[in-house]
Design an enzyme around this catalytic site. Sequence first.
Site, short mmCIF file in Angstrom:
data_model
loop_
_atom_site.label_atom_id
_atom_site.label_comp_id
_atom_site.label_asym_id
_atom_site.label_seq_id
_atom_site.Cartn_x
_atom_site.Cartn_y
_atom_site.Cartn_z
N CYS A 1 -2.06 6.78 -9.89
CA CYS A 1 -2.35 5.54 -9.32
C CYS A 1 -3.50 4.76 -9.91
O CYS A 1 -3.66 4.23 -10.92
CB CYS A 1 -2.11 5.54 -7.99
SG CYS A 1 -1.33 3.98 -7.37
N HIS B 1 1.99 9.21 -6.25
CA HIS B 1 1.05 10.01 -5.74
C HIS B 1 1.68 11.41 -5.50
O HIS B 1 2.18 11.69 -4.15
CB HIS B 1 0.74 9.52 -4.30
CG HIS B 1 -0.33 8.25 -4.42
ND1 HIS B 1 -1.62 8.45 -4.42
CD2 HIS B 1 0.04 6.81 -4.53
CE1 HIS B 1 -2.08 7.28 -4.45
NE2 HIS B 1 -0.90 6.32 -4.59
N GLU C 1 0.15 13.95 -4.75
CA GLU C 1 -0.68 14.83 -3.81
C GLU C 1 -0.44 14.50 -2.25
O GLU C 1 -0.95 14.84 -1.50
CB GLU C 1 -2.16 14.35 -4.00
CG GLU C 1 -2.68 13.14 -3.64
CD GLU C 1 -2.36 12.00 -4.33
OE1 GLU C 1 -1.49 12.02 -5.40
OE2 GLU C 1 -2.73 10.87 -4.25
N1 GLN Z 1 -3.43 -1.09 -5.85
C1 GLN Z 1 -4.46 -0.11 -6.21
C2 GLN Z 1 -5.32 -0.80 -7.54
O1 GLN Z 1 -4.87 -1.69 -8.28
C3 GLN Z 1 -4.06 1.15 -6.57
C4 GLN Z 1 -3.05 1.72 -5.54
C5 GLN Z 1 -3.25 3.15 -5.25
O2 GLN Z 1 -4.14 3.97 -5.82
N2 GLN Z 1 -2.51 3.66 -4.57
O3 GLN Z 1 -6.33 -0.13 -7.87
#
Ligand code: GLN
Length: 183
Positions: free
Chosen positions: A71, A164, A166
Amino acid sequence: MQGAFVEHVTMLRRIDAEAVLVRLPRDLKGLDALILPGGESTTIGKLMVEWGLQEAIRSAALAGMPIYGTCAGMILMAREVIGHSQPLLNLMDISVKRNAFGRQVDSFETNLQISGLSGQPFHAVFIRAPLIERVGETVEVLASLADGTITAARQGNFLVTSFHPELTNDTRLHEYFLSMDDR
Ligand code: GLN
């Protein structure tokens, strides 16, 4: 530094890997691999620059250290964030878009077929997730949503997922990641 790092540590310990937290360049010494967690990529990026980790991670990465970004971690590994200027590691030849799924579906879960993982589909949790808009020629796409949106990719020793793992009990992606080291 920030984000869902404890959950990654728990996952790694479950598969009998030793895990330590990295905040400063010296923490990278002696490590076999590195996970960049989800969280807020602008915050992590800013701290990374301030604490000297941007260059330290880049040189470890270019020396062959496997790196996995989930992410926000995926955003940091990208070459380009569309429509945003923020500190990046520029490791993978991908362009990403932040918070790309729109408000109504900004968090959702779905089952994904991931190439390289055997067994049942992977339960993927997306939280204000980025999407991969473009992949370079040497990037291998590992998973996509039904509409074609790429959600997992690999380029040599680099792995990214926009979701994710994890936050589930499924350790297969962490195991896959730890098997990527061919140095
Ligand atoms: N929206 C976050 C970003 O742009 C990422 C979200 C996440 O890591 N769950 O950094």
